[in-house]
Design a protein around this motif. Structure first.
Motif, PDB file in Angstrom:
ATOM      1  N   PRO A 141       0.799  -1.223   0.000  1.00 26.94           N
ATOM      2  CA  PRO A 141       0.000   0.000   0.000  1.00 26.94           C
ATOM      3  C   PRO A 141       0.834   1.276   0.000  1.00 26.94           C
ATOM      4  N   ILE A 142       0.288   2.291  -0.667  1.00 28.53           N
ATOM      5  CA  ILE A 142       0.898   3.618  -0.757  1.00 28.53           C
ATOM      6  C   ILE A 142      -0.130   4.618  -0.244  1.00 28.53           C
ATOM      7  N   ALA A 143       0.286   5.495   0.667  1.00 30.84           N
ATOM      8  CA  ALA A 143      -0.582   6.565   1.146  1.00 30.84           C
ATOM      9  C   ALA A 143       0.064   7.905   0.834  1.00 30.84           C
ATOM     10  N   THR A 144      -0.681   8.804   0.224  1.00 30.73           N
ATOM     11  CA  THR A 144      -0.187  10.144  -0.078  1.00 30.73           C
ATOM     12  C   THR A 144      -1.103  11.163   0.580  1.00 30.73           C
ATOM     13  N   LEU A 145      -0.510  12.217   1.116  1.00 29.20           N
ATOM     14  CA  LEU A 145      -1.293  13.210   1.851  1.00 29.20           C
ATOM     15  C   LEU A 145      -1.066  14.600   1.283  1.00 29.20           C
ATOM     16  N   CYS A 146      -2.157  15.281   0.952  1.00 31.67           N
ATOM     17  CA  CYS A 146      -2.117  16.679   0.516  1.00 31.67           C
ATOM     18  C   CYS A 146      -1.238  16.835  -0.732  1.00 31.67           C
ATOM     19  N   HIS A 147      -0.224  17.692  -0.702  1.00 33.93           N
ATOM     20  CA  HIS A 147       0.659  17.843  -1.863  1.00 33.93           C
ATOM     21  C   HIS A 147       1.616  16.657  -2.018  1.00 33.93           C
ATOM     22  N   GLY A 148       1.608  15.736  -1.059  1.00 31.70           N
ATOM     23  CA  GLY A 148       2.399  14.520  -1.215  1.00 31.70           C
ATOM     24  C   GLY A 148       1.933  13.684  -2.393  1.00 31.70           C
ATOM     25  N   THR A 149       0.671  13.895  -2.818  1.00 31.01           N
ATOM     26  CA  THR A 149       0.149  13.157  -3.966  1.00 31.01           C
ATOM     27  C   THR A 149       0.895  13.526  -5.246  1.00 31.01           C
ATOM     28  N   ALA A 150       1.635  14.635  -5.233  1.00 27.12           N
ATOM     29  CA  ALA A 150       2.455  15.011  -6.397  1.00 27.12           C
ATOM     30  C   ALA A 150       3.472  13.930  -6.726  1.00 27.12           C
ATOM     31  N   ALA A 151       3.828  13.105  -5.749  1.00 21.23           N
ATOM     32  CA  ALA A 151       4.794  12.027  -5.991  1.00 21.23           C
ATOM     33  C   ALA A 151       4.311  11.075  -7.080  1.00 21.23           C
ATOM     34  N   LEU A 152       3.009  10.920  -7.229  1.00 15.45           N
ATOM     35  CA  LEU A 152       2.477  10.016  -8.248  1.00 15.45           C
ATOM     36  C   LEU A 152       2.821  10.486  -9.655  1.00 15.45           C
ATOM     37  N   LEU A 153       3.074  11.792  -9.816  1.00 21.05           N
ATOM     38  CA  LEU A 153       3.427  12.324 -11.130  1.00 21.05           C
ATOM     39  C   LEU A 153       4.776  11.802 -11.617  1.00 21.05           C
ATOM     40  N   ALA A 154       5.600  11.320 -10.681  1.00 27.37           N
ATOM     41  CA  ALA A 154       6.917  10.795 -11.056  1.00 27.37           C
ATOM     42  C   ALA A 154       6.799   9.558 -11.940  1.00 27.37           C
ATOM     43  N   THR A 155       5.637   8.918 -11.921  1.00 26.53           N
ATOM     44  CA  THR A 155       5.445   7.721 -12.740  1.00 26.53           C
ATOM     45  C   THR A 155       4.895   8.057 -14.126  1.00 26.53           C
ATOM     46  N   CYS A 156       4.690   9.340 -14.389  1.00 28.22           N
ATOM     47  CA  CYS A 156       4.081   9.774 -15.653  1.00 28.22           C
ATOM     48  C   CYS A 156       5.140  10.384 -16.577  1.00 28.22           C
ATOM     49  N   GLY A 157       4.864  10.386 -17.838  1.00 22.26           N
ATOM     50  CA  GLY A 157       5.722  11.090 -18.784  1.00 22.26           C
ATOM     51  C   GLY A 157       6.866  10.282 -19.355  1.00 22.26           C
ATOM     52  N   GLY A 158       7.103   9.086 -18.837  1.00 25.11           N
ATOM     53  CA  GLY A 158       8.180   8.249 -19.361  1.00 25.11           C
ATOM     54  C   GLY A 158       7.679   7.329 -20.466  1.00 25.11           C
ATOM     55  N   ALA A 159       8.545   6.421 -20.853  1.00 30.30           N
ATOM     56  CA  ALA A 159       8.182   5.482 -21.915  1.00 30.30           C
ATOM     57  C   ALA A 159       7.113   4.501 -21.450  1.00 30.30           C
ATOM     58  N   ASP A 160       7.129   4.162 -20.161  1.00 30.55           N
ATOM     59  CA  ASP A 160       6.152   3.214 -19.629  1.00 30.55           C
ATOM     60  C   ASP A 160       4.956   3.957 -19.045  1.00 30.55           C
ATOM     61  N   ARG A 161       3.779   3.503 -19.370  1.00 26.72           N
ATOM     62  CA  ARG A 161       2.553   4.111 -18.848  1.00 26.72           C
ATOM     63  C   ARG A 161       2.511   4.005 -17.327  1.00 26.72           C
ATOM     64  N   SER A 162       2.038   5.056 -16.678  1.00 26.29           N
ATOM     65  CA  SER A 162       1.927   5.029 -15.226  1.00 26.29           C
ATOM     66  C   SER A 162       0.976   3.928 -14.784  1.00 26.29           C
ATOM     67  N   PRO A 163       1.369   3.122 -13.790  1.00 31.96           N
ATOM     68  CA  PRO A 163       0.472   2.075 -13.296  1.00 31.96           C
ATOM     69  C   PRO A 163      -0.721   2.655 -12.544  1.00 31.96           C
ATOM     70  N   PHE A 164      -0.686   3.973 -12.277  1.00 34.22           N
ATOM     71  CA  PHE A 164      -1.761   4.612 -11.526  1.00 34.22           C
ATOM     72  C   PHE A 164      -2.767   5.330 -12.413  1.00 34.22           C
TER      73      PHE A 164
END
Length: 250
Positions: A141-164
């Protein structure tokens, strides 16, 4: 590093928030968003480790300890300041980029507090992408709080589609951002960026507790959501075949 299973607390190492007008302000993690989850998780008996990009000791966002930000509550500000000082792991965090495969196998979940810092570094750090993809693959499990949810953006924009992509999340809302002293000057609106990247963003009333859950992502909208989010996170930890450690001092 100790090989007993642990919950990873991922914090931003950013010290400055660059605004859209080119100016900068001091940033870091939001005190309440670390203190509340930390205390609840420790009381419940979970072993915790702090990690930042580069192993840089994180800064407290000074606004989070300003009594005026806390409704004029000077005692609350003093309490949070003292509580942060008790978290000795902040002085010697693990280096996110140096985590080994064994380290990743040993962690049992990730909690990401907010503050404005994640808008600068966690949103684009390769180490965050690696960490979050590991959690998805291993059903942690992953929990993100407030602006911590910005961390999910790290999985976007690359060659591999974000799992989220397509997952339901929440974050500090556009309405809340517009009611802060930084209104109109934020580097970007996190709620909008998440929507643009394909997340299904759910927001509640400003400043009220609101959480969203979907598969392995649990997220809270704002500091008021910290306690509820942490309890739901603990439920996820205990519903998976993981080891629950004893309380310990960092």
């Amino acid at each position: 590093m100790n090989t007993q299973p642990f919950v990873l607390i991922l914090l931003s190492a950013a010290q400055r928030l660059r605004l859209n007008d080119g100016t900068e302000v001091t940033t870091g993690f939001w005190a309440e968003e670390l203190v509340v989850p930390w205390q609840i998780l420790r009381k419940a008996g979970w072993r915790l480790q702090v990690v930042t990009p580069g192993g840089v000791p994180p800064l407290i966002d000074p606004e989070s300890l300003d009594p005026s930000t806390l409704g004029g509550d000077h005692s609350r500000a003093a309490y949070l300041c003292n509580a942060v000082r008790q978290i000795t792991g902040l002085r010697t965090p693990l280096d996110l980029d140096a985590l080994t495969g064994k380290d990743l196998d040993t962690l049992i979940g990730v909690f990401i507090p907010g503050g404005n810092g994640p808008l600068m570094d966690l949103c684009q750090a390769p180490g965050v992408d690696r960490l979050l993809r590991h959690c998805v693959a291993a059903a942690k499990p992953i929990a993100t709080l407030c602006h911590g949810t910005a961390a999910l953006l790290a999985t976007c924009g690359g060659a591999d589609r974000s799992p989220f992509c397509g997952q339901r999340v929440t974050c500090f809302s556009a309405a809340e951002e517009s009611a802060t002293p930084l209104a109109g000057r934020w580097p970007y609106t996190l709620e909008n960026r998440l929507r643009q990247e394909g997340f299904r963003v759910s927001t509640g009333a400003p400043w009220q507790s609101h959480i969203a859950t979907d598969n392995f992502i649990l997220s809270g909208q704002n500091p008021a959501s910290a306690a509820t989010l942490t309890h739901v996170f603990i439920e996820r930890l205990t519903s998976t075949p993981t080891y629950k450690g004893e309380q310990y001092e960092c």
